[in-house]
Design an enzyme around this catalytic site. Structure first.
Site, PDB file in Angstrom:
ATOM      1  N   GLU A 120      35.601  69.035  56.143  1.00 37.40           N
ATOM      2  CA  GLU A 120      36.368  68.734  54.926  1.00 37.40           C
ATOM      3  C   GLU A 120      36.362  69.980  54.018  1.00 37.40           C
ATOM      4  OE1 GLU A 120      34.199  65.753  52.743  1.00 37.40           O
ATOM      5  OE2 GLU A 120      35.822  65.358  51.327  1.00 37.40           O
ATOM      6  N   LYS A 132      42.873  61.923  51.914  1.00 37.76           N
ATOM      7  CA  LYS A 132      41.662  61.075  51.873  1.00 37.76           C
ATOM      8  C   LYS A 132      41.897  59.835  51.025  1.00 37.76           C
ATOM      9  CE  LYS A 132      36.657  61.611  51.062  1.00 37.76           C
ATOM     10  NZ  LYS A 132      35.618  62.605  50.701  1.00 37.76           N
ATOM     11  N   CYS A 138      35.351  62.221  55.710  1.00 39.35           N
ATOM     12  CA  CYS A 138      34.009  61.962  55.176  1.00 39.35           C
ATOM     13  C   CYS A 138      33.781  60.524  54.736  1.00 39.35           C
ATOM     14  CB  CYS A 138      33.713  62.958  54.055  1.00 39.35           C
ATOM     15  SG  CYS A 138      31.930  63.202  53.830  1.00 39.35           S
ATOM     16  N   VAL A 174      26.707  64.251  52.244  1.00 41.96           N
ATOM     17  CA  VAL A 174      25.475  64.485  51.492  1.00 41.96           C
ATOM     18  C   VAL A 174      24.503  63.309  51.638  1.00 41.96           C
ATOM     19  CG1 VAL A 174      26.384  66.150  49.817  1.00 41.96           C
ATOM     20  CG2 VAL A 174      26.610  63.708  49.340  1.00 41.96           C
TER      21      VAL A 174
END
Ligand code: ACM
Length: 276
Positions: A38, A109, A142, A169
């Protein structure tokens, strides 16, 4: 079919260096499909919309897409990459599919994560699937992984391989994607990044790496480290994703009890109660 990912560690804001790195890597590979992370060309943690405006590019005529189209043509391969897209009415966190014959599609997205909501508009492209001849390709980005509907809809639309550019993350996605693949009998290529960014006071981000390729049986065919720039390419048979049978009497799609699923309008009410 040879598919793979490049796990990168981009230099924030240095589009030329990040794109050149990816192009050189792809030129050194023998692959049919390569997935990049990404926002691979810009880095992740923007400070302002002004910064997004300066670093976003139009698709397909911006620098990054043109460079990767050129690479795809020369190397006779397909490439999926994440980019900050400058649209006509806003900025999008997008994923682009290009091939030997040029631009194929962009996915914007749908489910924006945390501060992305400040900078990007939510995607409006839906979940299309593209037949590239050797396989049918779907894209998601993601945090879309948290919403199982995304993989399901891509699979129902015929995807064999879900390309998943990421900047993860939170720790859960690599394991969760095993279930996404198993419950839809698809392949997924998650291309994540490593390194960290702390461009905004109080919000340091460490990216978890662990890019991976999972097959329709939920097997992790390869997985990268959590801290190194790495490239992996493996051989798969994408047609395995077309057989949705789990036992001779269980077909994943045919067996779905759609008649019992709650109608979507039910979720729109903020006041619904469930009585038992
Ligand atoms: C993410 O969606 N980049 C966590």
């Amino acid at each position: 079919m040879k598919i793979g990912f490049i796990q990168t560690s981009p230099l924030f804001g240095n589009i030329t260096a990040n794109v050149e790195y990816a192009v050189e890597k792809i030129k050194s590979l023998d692959s049919d499909l390569i997935v990049l992370p990404e926002l691979f060309s810009t880095g992740y943690q923007f400070k302002s919309r002004k910064e997004v405006s300066l670093l976003s590019e139009s698709v397909p005529d911006g620098y990054t897409t043109r460079m990767l189209m050129d690479t795809a043509r020369r190397m006779k391969t397909f490439i999926v990459f994440g980019i900050a897209e400058k649209g006509r009415r806003g900025f999008y966190n997008s994923s682009v599919l290009v091939g030997p014959r040029g631009f194929i599609s962009a996915y914007r997205k749908s489910h924006l994560f945390w501060y992305e909501k400040r900078f990007f508009s939510p995607g409006n492209t839906g979940f299309r699937v593209h037949d590239i001849g050797i396989a049918r390709i779907g894209m998601m980005i993601c945090f879309d992984w948290v919403f199982p509907e995304v993989c399901r809809v891509l699979a129902l639309n015929g995807a064999d391989i879900i390309c998943h550019p990421s900047n993860l993350v939170l720790p859960h996605c690599p394991q969760a994607m095993i279930t996404r693949c198993l419950e839809n009998r698809v392949f997924a290529v998650t291309a994540n990044r490593v390194g960290s960014e702390s461009r905004t006071a109080g919000s340091p981000l460490k990216f978890i790496g662990k890019s991976q390729i999972v097959d329709p049986d939920g097997r992790v065919l390869c997985r990268a480290s959590d801290n190194k720039v790495e490239t992996m390419v493996i051989d798969i048979n994408p047609k395995l994703a077309r057989d949705k049978r789990i036992t001779p009497k269980n077909d994943l799609f045919v067996d779905r009890r759609v008649d019992l699923f709650i109608p979507p309008k039910f979720y729109k009410s903020r006041r619904y109660k469930v009585f038992s």
